[in-house]
Design a protein around this motif. Sequence first.
Motif, PDB file in Angstrom:
ATOM      1  N   GLY A 278       0.805  -1.204   0.000  1.00  0.00           N
ATOM      2  CA  GLY A 278       0.000   0.000   0.000  1.00  0.00           C
ATOM      3  C   GLY A 278       0.845   1.263   0.000  1.00  0.00           C
ATOM      4  O   GLY A 278       2.063   1.235   0.170  1.00  0.00           O
ATOM      5  N   ASP A 279       0.202   2.368  -0.189  1.00  0.00           N
ATOM      6  CA  ASP A 279       0.853   3.669  -0.223  1.00  0.00           C
ATOM      7  C   ASP A 279      -0.217   4.716   0.011  1.00  0.00           C
ATOM      8  O   ASP A 279      -1.377   4.394   0.229  1.00  0.00           O
ATOM      9  CB  ASP A 279       1.553   3.892  -1.579  1.00  0.00           C
ATOM     10  CG  ASP A 279       0.683   3.415  -2.745  1.00  0.00           C
ATOM     11  OD1 ASP A 279      -0.523   3.731  -2.729  1.00  0.00           O
ATOM     12  OD2 ASP A 279       1.191   2.719  -3.630  1.00  0.00           O
ATOM     13  N   TRP A 280       0.175   5.989   0.020  1.00  0.00           N
ATOM     14  CA  TRP A 280      -0.850   7.017   0.133  1.00  0.00           C
ATOM     15  C   TRP A 280      -1.116   7.582  -1.263  1.00  0.00           C
ATOM     16  O   TRP A 280      -0.210   7.873  -2.027  1.00  0.00           O
ATOM     17  CB  TRP A 280      -0.461   8.098   1.137  1.00  0.00           C
ATOM     18  CG  TRP A 280       0.649   9.022   0.735  1.00  0.00           C
ATOM     19  CD1 TRP A 280       0.555  10.089  -0.102  1.00  0.00           C
ATOM     20  CD2 TRP A 280       2.015   8.998   1.192  1.00  0.00           C
ATOM     21  NE1 TRP A 280       1.751  10.730  -0.220  1.00  0.00           N
ATOM     22  CE2 TRP A 280       2.665  10.084   0.567  1.00  0.00           C
ATOM     23  CE3 TRP A 280       2.725   8.184   2.068  1.00  0.00           C
ATOM     24  CZ2 TRP A 280       4.019  10.356   0.788  1.00  0.00           C
ATOM     25  CZ3 TRP A 280       4.064   8.455   2.272  1.00  0.00           C
ATOM     26  CH2 TRP A 280       4.697   9.526   1.644  1.00  0.00           C
ATOM     27  N   VAL A 281      -2.389   7.696  -1.604  1.00  0.00           N
ATOM     28  CA  VAL A 281      -2.809   8.160  -2.923  1.00  0.00           C
ATOM     29  C   VAL A 281      -2.974   9.668  -2.877  1.00  0.00           C
ATOM     30  O   VAL A 281      -3.595  10.213  -1.965  1.00  0.00           O
ATOM     31  CB  VAL A 281      -4.116   7.481  -3.361  1.00  0.00           C
ATOM     32  CG1 VAL A 281      -4.565   8.005  -4.714  1.00  0.00           C
ATOM     33  CG2 VAL A 281      -3.939   5.967  -3.399  1.00  0.00           C
ATOM     34  N   SER A 282      -2.398  10.330  -3.855  1.00  0.00           N
ATOM     35  CA  SER A 282      -2.431  11.787  -3.880  1.00  0.00           C
ATOM     36  C   SER A 282      -2.729  12.260  -5.291  1.00  0.00           C
ATOM     37  O   SER A 282      -2.364  11.603  -6.278  1.00  0.00           O
ATOM     38  CB  SER A 282      -1.090  12.358  -3.395  1.00  0.00           C
ATOM     39  OG  SER A 282      -1.071  13.770  -3.519  1.00  0.00           O
ATOM     40  N   GLY A 283      -3.392  13.409  -5.373  1.00  0.00           N
ATOM     41  CA  GLY A 283      -3.645  14.022  -6.660  1.00  0.00           C
ATOM     42  C   GLY A 283      -2.406  14.736  -7.178  1.00  0.00           C
ATOM     43  O   GLY A 283      -1.540  15.166  -6.411  1.00  0.00           O
ATOM     44  N   ASP A 289       0.235  20.494 -18.321  1.00  0.00           N
ATOM     45  CA  ASP A 289      -0.959  19.689 -18.589  1.00  0.00           C
ATOM     46  C   ASP A 289      -1.870  19.782 -17.372  1.00  0.00           C
ATOM     47  O   ASP A 289      -1.557  19.233 -16.319  1.00  0.00           O
ATOM     48  CB  ASP A 289      -0.575  18.242 -18.866  1.00  0.00           C
ATOM     49  CG  ASP A 289      -1.781  17.382 -19.241  1.00  0.00           C
ATOM     50  OD1 ASP A 289      -2.918  17.897 -19.240  1.00  0.00           O
ATOM     51  OD2 ASP A 289      -1.582  16.187 -19.528  1.00  0.00           O
ATOM     52  N   PRO A 290      -3.001  20.501 -17.467  1.00  0.00           N
ATOM     53  CA  PRO A 290      -3.851  20.705 -16.279  1.00  0.00           C
ATOM     54  C   PRO A 290      -4.690  19.491 -15.896  1.00  0.00           C
ATOM     55  O   PRO A 290      -5.437  19.544 -14.927  1.00  0.00           O
ATOM     56  CB  PRO A 290      -4.747  21.868 -16.705  1.00  0.00           C
ATOM     57  CG  PRO A 290      -4.858  21.725 -18.194  1.00  0.00           C
ATOM     58  CD  PRO A 290      -3.525  21.198 -18.659  1.00  0.00           C
ATOM     59  N   THR A 291      -4.592  18.400 -16.632  1.00  0.00           N
ATOM     60  CA  THR A 291      -5.413  17.219 -16.329  1.00  0.00           C
ATOM     61  C   THR A 291      -5.075  16.660 -14.954  1.00  0.00           C
ATOM     62  O   THR A 291      -3.904  16.411 -14.651  1.00  0.00           O
ATOM     63  CB  THR A 291      -5.204  16.127 -17.390  1.00  0.00           C
ATOM     64  OG1 THR A 291      -5.474  16.674 -18.687  1.00  0.00           O
ATOM     65  CG2 THR A 291      -6.135  14.941 -17.133  1.00  0.00           C
ATOM     66  N   PHE A 292      -6.092  16.498 -14.141  1.00  0.00           N
ATOM     67  CA  PHE A 292      -5.896  15.960 -12.789  1.00  0.00           C
ATOM     68  C   PHE A 292      -5.675  14.460 -12.857  1.00  0.00           C
ATOM     69  O   PHE A 292      -6.416  13.721 -13.500  1.00  0.00           O
ATOM     70  CB  PHE A 292      -7.119  16.285 -11.923  1.00  0.00           C
ATOM     71  CG  PHE A 292      -7.040  15.745 -10.527  1.00  0.00           C
ATOM     72  CD1 PHE A 292      -6.328  16.413  -9.553  1.00  0.00           C
ATOM     73  CD2 PHE A 292      -7.672  14.555 -10.195  1.00  0.00           C
ATOM     74  CE1 PHE A 292      -6.260  15.918  -8.265  1.00  0.00           C
ATOM     75  CE2 PHE A 292      -7.609  14.051  -8.917  1.00  0.00           C
ATOM     76  CZ  PHE A 292      -6.894  14.736  -7.956  1.00  0.00           C
ATOM     77  N   ARG A 293      -4.658  13.968 -12.154  1.00  0.00           N
ATOM     78  CA  ARG A 293      -4.358  12.544 -12.110  1.00  0.00           C
ATOM     79  C   ARG A 293      -4.126  12.120 -10.670  1.00  0.00           C
ATOM     80  O   ARG A 293      -3.893  12.955  -9.800  1.00  0.00           O
ATOM     81  CB  ARG A 293      -3.120  12.216 -12.957  1.00  0.00           C
ATOM     82  CG  ARG A 293      -3.300  12.486 -14.456  1.00  0.00           C
ATOM     83  CD  ARG A 293      -1.991  12.251 -15.182  1.00  0.00           C
ATOM     84  NE  ARG A 293      -2.111  12.307 -16.629  1.00  0.00           N
ATOM     85  CZ  ARG A 293      -2.022  13.421 -17.342  1.00  0.00           C
ATOM     86  NH1 ARG A 293      -1.807  14.582 -16.722  1.00  0.00           N
ATOM     87  NH2 ARG A 293      -2.143  13.394 -18.648  1.00  0.00           N
ATOM     88  N   GLN A 294      -4.153  10.819 -10.439  1.00  0.00           N
ATOM     89  CA  GLN A 294      -3.894  10.269  -9.114  1.00  0.00           C
ATOM     90  C   GLN A 294      -2.854   9.162  -9.208  1.00  0.00           C
ATOM     91  O   GLN A 294      -2.827   8.398 -10.182  1.00  0.00           O
ATOM     92  CB  GLN A 294      -5.171   9.704  -8.482  1.00  0.00           C
ATOM     93  CG  GLN A 294      -6.128  10.768  -7.954  1.00  0.00           C
ATOM     94  CD  GLN A 294      -7.276  10.152  -7.199  1.00  0.00           C
ATOM     95  OE1 GLN A 294      -7.716   9.051  -7.500  1.00  0.00           O
ATOM     96  NE2 GLN A 294      -7.781  10.856  -6.205  1.00  0.00           N
ATOM     97  N   ALA A 295      -2.011   9.101  -8.199  1.00  0.00           N
ATOM     98  CA  ALA A 295      -0.998   8.056  -8.124  1.00  0.00           C
ATOM     99  C   ALA A 295      -0.654   7.820  -6.666  1.00  0.00           C
ATOM    100  O   ALA A 295      -0.889   8.672  -5.806  1.00  0.00           O
ATOM    101  CB  ALA A 295       0.249   8.436  -8.921  1.00  0.00           C
ATOM    102  N   GLY A 296      -0.092   6.665  -6.384  1.00  0.00           N
ATOM    103  CA  GLY A 296       0.368   6.366  -5.038  1.00  0.00           C
ATOM    104  C   GLY A 296       1.783   6.878  -4.817  1.00  0.00           C
ATOM    105  O   GLY A 296       2.630   6.809  -5.708  1.00  0.00           O
ATOM    106  N   PHE A 297       2.030   7.409  -3.624  1.00  0.00           N
ATOM    107  CA  PHE A 297       3.341   7.969  -3.296  1.00  0.00           C
ATOM    108  C   PHE A 297       3.943   7.221  -2.111  1.00  0.00           C
ATOM    109  O   PHE A 297       3.222   6.780  -1.207  1.00  0.00           O
ATOM    110  CB  PHE A 297       3.215   9.457  -2.956  1.00  0.00           C
ATOM    111  CG  PHE A 297       2.987  10.344  -4.158  1.00  0.00           C
ATOM    112  CD1 PHE A 297       4.030  11.045  -4.722  1.00  0.00           C
ATOM    113  CD2 PHE A 297       1.732  10.455  -4.725  1.00  0.00           C
ATOM    114  CE1 PHE A 297       3.832  11.856  -5.832  1.00  0.00           C
ATOM    115  CE2 PHE A 297       1.510  11.262  -5.834  1.00  0.00           C
ATOM    116  CZ  PHE A 297       2.567  11.968  -6.385  1.00  0.00           C
TER     117      PHE A 297
END
Length: 373
Positions: A278-283, A289-297
């Motif tokens: 697991g990890d913490w998911v952040s925007g 590129d203004p497109t909002f994305r999510q990934a784990g950090f």
Amino acid sequence: GALATAGLELAAVAEAMARDFPDMGKSRAALAPLRADQVSDVRTMLIVLLSAVGLVLLVGCVNVAGLLLVRALGRRREMAVRFALGASRNRVVMEQVVQSLVLAAAGGAAGVLLGWAITRGLVAIAPASLPHIQHAGLDGRVLAFTVVTVIITGLVFGAWPALQAARIDPVEALKDGDRSAAGAWVVRRRGALLVAEVALSAVLLVGALLMIRSMMALERVDLGFSSTNVLAATVALPPNRYGTPEARLKFFESLEARLRQTPGVTDVAFGNRLPLRGDWVSGMVFEGDPTFRQAGFQAVSPGYFKTFGIPLVQGRALAADDRLGSAGVALVNEAFSRTLLGGASPLGRVIRRGPGMPPILALIHISEPTRPY
């Protein structure tokens, strides 16, 4: 319902955040029941396990029904005499059903005791990370399900042999030499039970083979890191003594230096999470590129990837200078590039996690086929 109303309110909050923080792009929000979120990874597995247990129960019940038929063969003359003396067929059938219910109740009680002991043992050895594992046990719902199951199985698989046995002809049963006819009578009915038992066992066997095949396939999956000869430990620091990130970082760096001096230790590293834990998911957004994305950090030390044998595809390894106060750098995996960049190289791309936060330069591309981080 309440869930739909809450979903609409959450969507309105997401739209308001998009207006107030245009640099972050359009936000996305999702609402799900807490229980569904916590057990989503194991629900399907538990349903499959429950189905397998149900099939085992059916095989056992069919086997017991066959034994009751054999027992009925030995009591044909006794029942014929009772019928000749005026006993009703319903009374004889009910007597057989009661005996079957007593047998089912004894099996259910033994199952409850065995389940209670096994559950306590599994809870004792289960990892604490399992959600609500401390509440696992046999409660009133389990006992009620057991009682219903005992009654249904006792009635169904006890009544059928009793009804078959009650259909005997008293005159034929009292004749000498009727053993062969009685044996044929039992063989025909046991044949039907045997066919059902073999069919259920075949389903169980196929399911077991498929599970074994799946386990073997999972053993061959490339996780992207090596766990051979790697020892991991969790360290919880008291907040009153290590209340700042700098204090916690200094402790772990000192611990790492001491562990490196231990004989037999070749590499040491630390991080906030282990791989696949697991990890913490952040925007985030990419600069330009203004497109909002999510990934784990995750936050890791420079030797993290070498310790786990995670190969570098592009870029350089983390250095001791890549720390608080220096230019931010990020290490991204192949899933990150494939999912968020369409397979393009992440090298040189600037990541921003929020307004006013320093940019992070993606310098390293590692090979780890997990979800993007």
